[in-house]
Enzyme design. Structure first.
Site, short mmCIF file in Angstrom:
data_model
loop_
_atom_site.label_atom_id
_atom_site.label_comp_id
_atom_site.label_asym_id
_atom_site.label_seq_id
_atom_site.Cartn_x
_atom_site.Cartn_y
_atom_site.Cartn_z
N HIS A 142 0.84 -1.21 0.00
CA HIS A 142 0.00 0.00 0.00
C HIS A 142 0.88 1.26 0.00
CE1 HIS A 142 -3.64 2.37 1.25
NE2 HIS A 142 -2.71 3.12 1.82
N GLU A 143 1.82 1.31 0.95
CA GLU A 143 2.66 2.50 1.06
C GLU A 143 3.59 2.64 -0.16
OE1 GLU A 143 1.75 4.58 3.13
OE2 GLU A 143 0.61 3.31 4.50
N HIS A 147 1.87 4.74 -2.71
CA HIS A 147 2.07 6.17 -2.42
C HIS A 147 3.47 6.61 -2.87
CE1 HIS A 147 -1.53 7.09 -0.17
NE2 HIS A 147 -1.31 6.17 0.76
N GLU A 177 -4.47 8.25 -2.57
CA GLU A 177 -5.00 6.96 -2.08
C GLU A 177 -5.37 6.05 -3.25
OE1 GLU A 177 -4.56 5.94 0.79
OE2 GLU A 177 -4.15 7.83 1.81
#
EC number: 3.4.17.19
Length: 494
Positions: free
Chosen positions: A263-264, A267, A293
């Protein structure tokens, strides 16, 4: 006509970006490395930096340069940058310096105390600090709302997601509420027919870290311009040239930290690929929190939880942790696509995830608009968790209303970004799949080059050149269409 005023602005914003760089790295250090005793001094140092940036940005001269630059002969890129400069200036000019300082101090104090208060389930201690954060956030919202002619909550929402309103959110989320409970029930019921085997730990943290680093490498993370660390709450920080991502580990739970890293990394890849040709300028920043997001959820959910990617990941898991029944291919894929309502948002499957977000949105909007108080939060949280997911959080503040970091520093208006991001991610993945025949086969083979090139071309390289609506229209050929998210969930889970 020369561009004297415009160039004065670009020099000012380059200076501001350097102070923001320092603040960002100091914040990362506070979350990831700083010993507890440094908290007060660090909070004061960050508050001082906030005040300094506010003074530079709100100087009367900046307003004059903006007014004069509007008359100068600027090209499309410069006009877009001027639009963003003016937006940042107006956002800052609405707030007095004393409020900026007070918010920074209150946020640092609340976040630092939360780290020990959450494990201790200490709602009384946490709520005392949160009340001060909310008081200051309401003051900010009041000032912004008066200037913009909107509700207090909409004024804060606009900081994170320009041009979005709670009326539009109610429409989008109302649509989700019309189909999500039934889809959730059917997905859980369907999966109850499968006898799934849970992975058996312990899974040594050193090995989990190595697995995360391997996944980051496969996902194209540039280790020359970033690193992975540990914090109480996973996040992505730093600056495009030096991106800092964090996760948290549990020896008994293998996949939470791994997918936190995935997920990160979404980003981080966005940050690492923002345009460098406009150094220090607001046009070079990420478009909005929902677009940010959308990138993390594109990586974690659209790509990371896809069958093709999970099949690719499975041998790496076996290589590092050995064979066990849970890691057999069919079980491994099914386990990572299971739908199981739980307390923790960051660990939630993508079907129940919107429930966590809508719950928080409804509470924070009522809180900022003055319809409820901080003391009402636990009761409302429990009521909504029971209604959405059939779970009670009565007395369980740690896994209920104290689990997230966002409210500790006054980040009211951020939570809707997650479900907006999921909607954008589904629409973007659909557009990428249409543009890239054979995408699933490429993912299964570990060849993500074309997919990342598509993201770079359509999202990453544009920074804030376009509005969110225009960016999505350009990338996908249509405005935000929440039906792509609904159809994605139906295909994957039913």
């Amino acid at each position: 006509m020369d561009k004297h005023n415009y160039h004065q602005l670009t020099r000012t914003f380059l200076r501001l970006s350097r102070f923001s760089h320092l603040a960002s790295i100091a914040s990362w250090d506070m979350f990831a490395m700083m010993p507890p005793g440094g908290s007060t001094a660090r909070g004061e140092a960050l508050a001082e930096l906030s005040v300094l940036r506010h003074q530079i940005l709100t100087d009367k001269q900046v307003g004059e340069w903006i007014a004069n630059a509007r008359q100068e002969d600027l090209d499309d890129i410069e006009q877009a940058n001027l639009r963003e400069i003016e937006r940042h200036y107006q956002e800052a000019a609405l707030l007095p310096e004393s409020l900026v300082e007070a918010q920074s101090l209150a946020g640092s104090k609340c976040e630092h105390a939360w780290r020990t208060q959450r494990p201790a389930n200490d709602w009384a201690g946490f709520s005392a600090n949160l009340k001060e954060v909310v008081k200051l956030a309401r003051e900010e919202a009041r000032l912004r709302a008066a200037a913009k002619g909107c509700s207090p909550y909409d004024a804060l929402l606009d900081k994170f997601e320009p041009d979005m309103t709670s009326a539009r959110l109610d429409e989008l989320f109302g649509e989700v509420k019309s189909w999500l409970p039934d889809l959730l029930k059917k997905a859980v019921s369907k999966q109850e027919q499968q006898a799934l085997i849970a992975p058996q730990g312990p899974f040594p943290i050193a090995d989990q870290r190595e697995l995360g680093l391997q996944a980051m490498k496969e996902l194209g993370f540039d280790f020359n311009g970033g690193r992975l660390d540990v914090s109480a709450h996973p996040f992505c920080g730093g600056v495009p040239e030096d991106v800092r991502i964090t996760t948290r580990y549990d020896e008994n739970e293998l996949l939470s930290a791994l997918f936190g890293v995935v997920h990160e990394t979404g980003h981080a890849r966005y940050e690492q690929n923002l345009p460098r040709s406009w150094p220090g300028q607001p046009i070079a920043l990420a478009r909005s929190t929902a677009i940010h997001e959308s990138q993390s959820l594109f990586f974690e959910m659209q790509l990371g939880r896809s069958e093709a990617f999970l099949r690719r990941l499975q041998p790496a898991i076996i290589e590092r942790f050995g064979r066990q029944p849970a890691f057999e291919e069919h079980n491994f894929v099914a386990w990572n696509q299971r739908v199981k309502p739980g307390y923790i948002r960051v660990d939630a499957d993508e079907v129940s995830y919107p429930a966590h977000v809508i719950l928080r949105y409804e509470i924070e909007r009522a809180l900022i608009d003055g319809e409820i108080e901080v003391d009402d939060i636990p009761g409302l949280w429990n009521e909504k968790m029971q209604a959405w997911l059939g779970l009670s959080t009565e007395g369980n503040y740690r896994n209920g209303c104290m689990q997230d970091i966002h409210w500790t520093d006054g980040g009211f208006g951020y939570f809707p970004s997650y479900t907006l991001g999921a909607m954008y991610a589904a629409q973007l993945f659909h557009a990428a799949r249409t543009a890239l025949p054979g995408l699933d086969e490429a993912i299964a083979a570990g060849d993500l080059t074309a997919l990342f090139d598509w993201l770079r071309q359509n999202i990453w390289q544009h920074g804030s050149r376009f509005s969110t609506a225009q960016l999505i229209q350009n990338a996908t050929g249509e405005a935000l269409n929440a039906d792509y998210f609904h159809q994605h969930l139906l295909r994957r889970y039913l």
